[in-house]
Design an enzyme around this catalytic site. Structure first.
Site, PDB file in Angstrom:
ATOM      1  N   LYS A 126       0.821  -1.216   0.000  1.00  0.00           N
ATOM      2  CA  LYS A 126       0.000   0.000   0.000  1.00  0.00           C
ATOM      3  C   LYS A 126       0.856   1.268   0.000  1.00  0.00           C
ATOM      4  O   LYS A 126       0.409   2.318  -0.457  1.00  0.00           O
ATOM      5  CB  LYS A 126      -0.975  -0.017   1.170  1.00  0.00           C
ATOM      6  CG  LYS A 126      -2.031  -1.096   0.966  1.00  0.00           C
ATOM      7  CD  LYS A 126      -3.174  -1.020   1.925  1.00  0.00           C
ATOM      8  CE  LYS A 126      -4.263  -2.010   1.548  1.00  0.00           C
ATOM      9  NZ  LYS A 126      -3.861  -3.424   1.743  1.00  0.00           N
TER      10      LYS A 126
HETATM   11  C1  LIG Z   1      -4.456  -4.498   1.095  1.00  0.00           C
HETATM   12  C2  LIG Z   1      -3.703  -5.757   0.975  1.00  0.00           C
HETATM   13  C3  LIG Z   1      -4.073  -6.771   0.053  1.00  0.00           C
HETATM   14  C4  LIG Z   1      -5.307  -6.669  -0.815  1.00  0.00           C
HETATM   15  O1  LIG Z   1      -5.210  -5.669  -1.807  1.00  0.00           O
HETATM   16  P1  LIG Z   1      -6.507  -5.133  -2.571  1.00  0.00           P
HETATM   17  O2  LIG Z   1      -6.045  -3.973  -3.360  1.00  0.00           O
HETATM   18  O3  LIG Z   1      -7.488  -4.753  -1.488  1.00  0.00           O
HETATM   19  O4  LIG Z   1      -7.041  -6.248  -3.406  1.00  0.00           O
HETATM   20  C5  LIG Z   1      -3.272  -7.895  -0.057  1.00  0.00           C
HETATM   21  N1  LIG Z   1      -2.197  -8.056   0.719  1.00  0.00           N
HETATM   22  C6  LIG Z   1      -1.808  -7.116   1.623  1.00  0.00           C
HETATM   23  C7  LIG Z   1      -0.613  -7.385   2.467  1.00  0.00           C
HETATM   24  C8  LIG Z   1      -2.539  -5.939   1.786  1.00  0.00           C
HETATM   25  O5  LIG Z   1      -2.153  -5.028   2.695  1.00  0.00           O
END
Ligand SMILES: *Cc1c(COP(=O)(O)O)cnc(C)c1O
Length: 482
Positions: A126
């Protein structure tokens, strides 16, 4: 470039990138998308192969944000994507690449690799988008002489990525609610050790759902929201999605020698934000063979891509798993893909997502629309706790590489979709240290800890404990925005 809502409101109106940057849903409840996807020419693709991450990000973002002067955008991407910010790499010499590709080996004739997206300040993918968002927000607010107070709820990943992106930014404050004493020591320390005066950690005496309910209650008080300039940074934010498009290009270039080759990507998915960016990269013309959606036990998306039935789960049917960032009951970005799948027909999208609210889902098998999913390259699979533990152990033994639980779900599902001669790139969405319990279970050893994080848990912490009461949270926000 003009932006439209998936549900049709505002057709004929003008919405620029900057107009939708600070907002969430469109006013009809739909999601914003460009009126058409910009195409990448063969010449551009050839030229982009050798660009740095920051300059590649500039080239891609420029196609979506022609209202931002090019010099300003280039400065923003160069300030965002630096080796200093994305320094938590496996191999020191790879830091300049921002998202290094780690080759594991060849399985069933397909080169299998991990695209490291978790080398940023909070060790999850993120950061890739959120760090840019922080700089974009600061830039846009300053331009218009405005301020913004971000209110959010988190059980871990999103909240800390938002705080590390917004810390020290002018014109921005963050009020982040988290469940008091319910996060891991590592996650708690990551957030609460921030001492920046514009970051407010609010530990709510309740669970994560209580935090979310408070955010909803505050957001529904429209007068308060307007007066206090409250905003959010959730996963439907368009700038977050488009910032993620960049690493599909970067990963493609790293996995191939020429632009005639095709590559498949496997994406550990929750809210469909990450893989939606892959879909957009493919629509722009990046030669992607398959987009593999990997879910955990919360398999809403896998069910859809296998059957054409989209059936959201109730809270009670949403499992708490050892890949918790994928524990979702409905995928908030999914509507963007459905819009494209239905040939961009906003009336039908509106009807389908009304059905989601009223009947809990919809079925695209009967209408024949589901047959087109293949043309978009999508396939899927699911993984559970035992798969996760087995995969972490197997990848460690076979390739001497420690992976986190979400990435393990990705590797497990990727292996079900290998094609000889087509490189398979699994997106590494977090580092193992964030989910230590399962690493200990799988490997009987401690997870690797990047050097910058030694002693994190013993740093002084700064947070405010508040009761599970929206009114008290409003009072706290009001008292700290004067
Ligand atoms: C947010 C997150 C996901 C999922 O991503 P999306 O964009 O919501 O599909 C997968 N793995 C981790 C470690 C995350 O923080």
């Amino acid at each position: 470039m003009n932006y439209i809502s998936t549900r049709g409101a505002g057709i004929g109106e003008r919405h620029t990138f900057s107009d939708i940057l600070l907002g969430g849903l469109a006013k009809d409840g739909g999601l914003y998308l460009p009126n058409e996807y910009p195409k990448v020419s063969a010449d551009e693709l050839a030229r982009w192969r050798t660009l740095s991450y920051a300059d590649l990000a500039f080239e891609i973002l420029r196609k979506f944000s022609d209202d931002i002067p090019a010099d300003d955008l280039r400065e923003l991407t160069r300030r965002t994507y630096t080796a200093q910010t994305y320094c938590n790499v496996r191999d020191e010499e790879n830091a300049a690449q921002i998202t290094p590709l780690k080759t594991l080996g060849v399985e069933n004739g397909a080169p299998l690799s991990l695209l490291e997206l978790s080398n940023g300040p909070t060790l999850a993918f993120k950061d890739m988008a959120m760090q840019l968002l922080g700089n974009l927000f600061e830039y846009t607010l300053a331009k218009h002489g405005e301020t913004l107070n971000i209110l959010g709820a988190t059980s871990g990943d999103t909240g800390s990525a938002a705080e590390y992106a917004m810390r020290g930014k002018k014109g921005i404050r963050v009020f982040m609610l988290s469940p008091h004493k319910k996060m891991s020591a590592f996650q708690t320390a990551q957030m609460y050790s921030l001492q920046d005066p514009n970051i407010f950690n609010i530990a709510v005496e309740g669970v994560f759902d209580d935090c979310q309910d408070i955010v909803k209650a505050v957001s529904n008080d429209h007068a308060f929201k307007a007066q206090q300039k409250i905003g959010t940074v959730n996963s439907i934010n368009w700038a977050r999605v488009v910032a993620q498009v960049v690493y599909y290009f970067k990963g493609y270039f790293a996995a191939t020698k020429s632009n005639d080759e095709r590559v498949s990507f496997t994406v550990p998915s929750g809210n469909f934000g990450n893989v939606c960016a892959g879909h957009i990269a493919r629509m722009m013309g990046l030669p992607i063979e398959k987009l593999v959606v990997a879910t955990n036990e919360n398999d809403v998306l896998d069910e859809f891509f296998r059957t054409g039935i989209y059936r959201v789960r109730k809270s009670a049917e949403t499992y708490h798993t050892s890949s918790p960032s994928m524990d979702i009951s409905k995928a908030s970005n999914f509507e963007r893909f459905v819009f494209d799948l239905l040939g961009r027909d906003p009336k039908r999208v509106l009807q389908l997502f009304r059905d989601v609210e009223e009947k809990g889902g919809f079925d695209l098998q009967a209408s024949g629309d589901f047959a087109r999913v293949q043309q978009f390259g999508f396939v899927s699979g699911r993984s559970d706790h035992d798969d996760r533990v087995d995969t972490i152990r197997d990848v460690f033994q076979r390739y001497d590489t420690m992976i986190d639980t979400h990435t393990a779900d990705g590797v497990k599902v990727a292996r079900e979709h290998l094609q000889a001669g087509v490189p398979m790139v699994v997106l590494e969405t977090a580092q193992p240290i964030k989910f230590g319990e399962t690493i200990r279970e799988a490997l009987e050893r401690e997870p690797e800890r990047p050097a910058a994080f030694s002693g994190l848990e013993s740093l002084p912490q700064r947070f405010e404990v508040l009761p599970n009461d929206a009114q008290r949270v409003k009072e706290f926000v009001a008292a700290h925005t004067r």
